[in-house]
Design a protein around this motif. Sequence first.
Motif, mmCIF file in Angstrom:
data_model
loop_
_atom_site.group_PDB
_atom_site.id
_atom_site.type_symbol
_atom_site.label_atom_id
_atom_site.label_comp_id
_atom_site.label_asym_id
_atom_site.label_seq_id
_atom_site.Cartn_x
_atom_site.Cartn_y
_atom_site.Cartn_z
ATOM 1 N N LYS A 206 0.824 -1.208 0.000
ATOM 2 C CA LYS A 206 0.000 0.000 0.000
ATOM 3 C C LYS A 206 0.862 1.263 0.000
ATOM 4 N N GLU A 210 0.927 3.892 -3.136
ATOM 5 C CA GLU A 210 0.301 5.198 -2.929
ATOM 6 C C GLU A 210 1.283 6.348 -2.722
ATOM 7 N N SER A 211 2.497 6.080 -2.282
ATOM 8 C CA SER A 211 3.400 7.146 -1.850
ATOM 9 C C SER A 211 3.954 7.990 -2.985
ATOM 10 N N ASP A 213 2.546 9.799 -5.010
ATOM 11 C CA ASP A 213 1.850 11.078 -5.150
ATOM 12 C C ASP A 213 1.763 11.860 -3.841
ATOM 13 N N TRP A 214 2.419 11.388 -2.791
ATOM 14 C CA TRP A 214 2.341 12.082 -1.501
ATOM 15 C C TRP A 214 3.241 13.312 -1.476
ATOM 16 N N LYS A 222 1.394 10.143 6.375
ATOM 17 C CA LYS A 222 0.563 9.224 5.601
ATOM 18 C C LYS A 222 1.071 7.781 5.744
#
Length: 254
Positions: A206, A210-211, A213-214, A222
């Motif tokens: 995960k 997901e990271s 775009d952090w 996050k």
Amino acid sequence: MSDEVLVSVDGGVAVITINRPQARNAINGTVARGIAAAVDELDERKDVSVIVLTGAGGTFSAGMDLKGFLNGDMPVVEGRGFGGLTEAPPLKPLIAAIEGYALAGGFELALACDIVVASEEARFGLPEPKRGLVAGAGGIMRLPRRVPYHVAMEIALTGDHYPASRLYELGLVNRITPAGEALDGALAMARAIAANAPLALAATKKVIVESADWPREEMFAKQGAIVNPVFGSKDAMEGAAAFAEKRAPVWKGE
């Protein structure tokens, strides 16, 4: 579930097999719904840590069933996309085991996987422009994130086929096996991964997914929201205890 999608589970590893060898495992609506249902079930099972996706009969998938497309049979599941997978892959690690052709939507299914193991005879490509179509199941979005820009443009615009050796050079294929041994190679990697704690595996995937775009100033907060519960899990205590006691851990997924 249709017999066009087969599911087996052994030792923490599940295998989803597209079973339409007579049609080079082209994806129709039945297959898409079958894969989506399998993913939903396997994501919930505590006895499954890793999923392998493959095709029967020496071919991964030739993509969308064009005959079905002409008759209005769309191989898309709402919320999950093409093949019941490309818009919402499983939460658990997903490995593609590829023999023969992974073309068009078949290549896009592979791109939705986390790891790719391919036979030395495997061929990849996005031939949609040759049919007046566009690789809209994630192919032209994911490909530039996996290989250099100019290479992605070449693959997407020419529609040509590319050997597994070339994609291995580019880092898109993890491992190449002798012909006929892609599934064995994928299962070997899957078992090695499945030996690890399932909660840790899901959280790790995960964060990696997901990271990208952090924002920099938010990335650790996050990440913490995802990984901190793992540190407080029973499996984390089991892992530490097993290390101290010099024994193999027994994971519960809790």
